[in-house]
Design a protein around this motif. Structure first.
Motif, mmCIF file in Angstrom:
data_model
loop_
_atom_site.group_PDB
_atom_site.id
_atom_site.type_symbol
_atom_site.label_atom_id
_atom_site.label_comp_id
_atom_site.label_asym_id
_atom_site.label_seq_id
_atom_site.Cartn_x
_atom_site.Cartn_y
_atom_site.Cartn_z
ATOM 1 N N LYS A 67 0.835 -1.203 0.000
ATOM 2 C CA LYS A 67 0.000 0.000 0.000
ATOM 3 C C LYS A 67 0.873 1.258 0.000
ATOM 4 O O LYS A 67 0.686 2.154 -0.829
ATOM 5 N N ALA A 70 3.064 1.695 -3.190
ATOM 6 C CA ALA A 70 2.280 2.164 -4.333
ATOM 7 C C ALA A 70 2.016 3.666 -4.213
ATOM 8 O O ALA A 70 2.132 4.414 -5.204
ATOM 9 N N GLU A 71 1.682 4.117 -3.023
ATOM 10 C CA GLU A 71 1.435 5.552 -2.834
ATOM 11 C C GLU A 71 2.710 6.360 -3.055
ATOM 12 O O GLU A 71 2.678 7.430 -3.669
ATOM 13 N N ASN A 73 5.237 5.508 -4.998
ATOM 14 C CA ASN A 73 5.487 5.515 -6.440
ATOM 15 C C ASN A 73 4.623 6.540 -7.153
ATOM 16 O O ASN A 73 5.100 7.262 -8.033
ATOM 17 N N THR A 74 3.361 6.621 -6.773
ATOM 18 C CA THR A 74 2.451 7.605 -7.372
ATOM 19 C C THR A 74 2.930 9.024 -7.061
ATOM 20 O O THR A 74 2.944 9.892 -7.942
#
Length: 81
Positions: A67, A70-71, A73-74
Motif C-alpha cells: 500500500k 504504491a502511494e 510511487n504515485t
C-alpha cells in the motif's frame, strides 16, 4: 489581543487598497508561496511514506508495504520527488 475579524484571506485581499502595480507583484508572491507550501507538503508526505514502508518491512507486513510503496510511487511519478 483577540481577533474579531473573521474575514477570509481572499476577502481581505479584495478590500485592500494596494496600488495596481503592487497587486501583480502580490499575485506572483502568492503563486511562489503556494509552490513552496506544496513542496513542503509533498516532501513531508514522502518522509511519512518512507517511515511507514520501513515499519512495514520491520513488521513483515506485506499488505502495508504494498500500500505505502504504491502511494510513494504515485507521489514520485506525479511530483518528481
Amino acid at each position: 489581543m483577540k481577533m474579531e475579524n473573521n474575514k477570509s484571506f481572499a476577502e481581505f485581499m479584495n478590500e485592500s487598497t494596494v496600488p495596481q502595480k503592487q497587486s501583480s507583484e502580490m499575485t506572483m508572491m502568492e503563486i511562489y508561496v503556494d509552490m513552496v507550501l506544496n513542496e513542503i507538503l509533498v516532501r513531508h508526505r514522502k518522509e511519512q511514506l518512507v517511515t511507514a514502508i520501513n515499519e512495514a518491512l520491520d513488521n513483515k507486513d506485506q499488505d502495508a508495504f504494498m500500500k505505502y510503496s504504491a502511494e510513494l510511487n504515485t507521489l514520485e511519478d506525479t511530483h518528481g520527488v
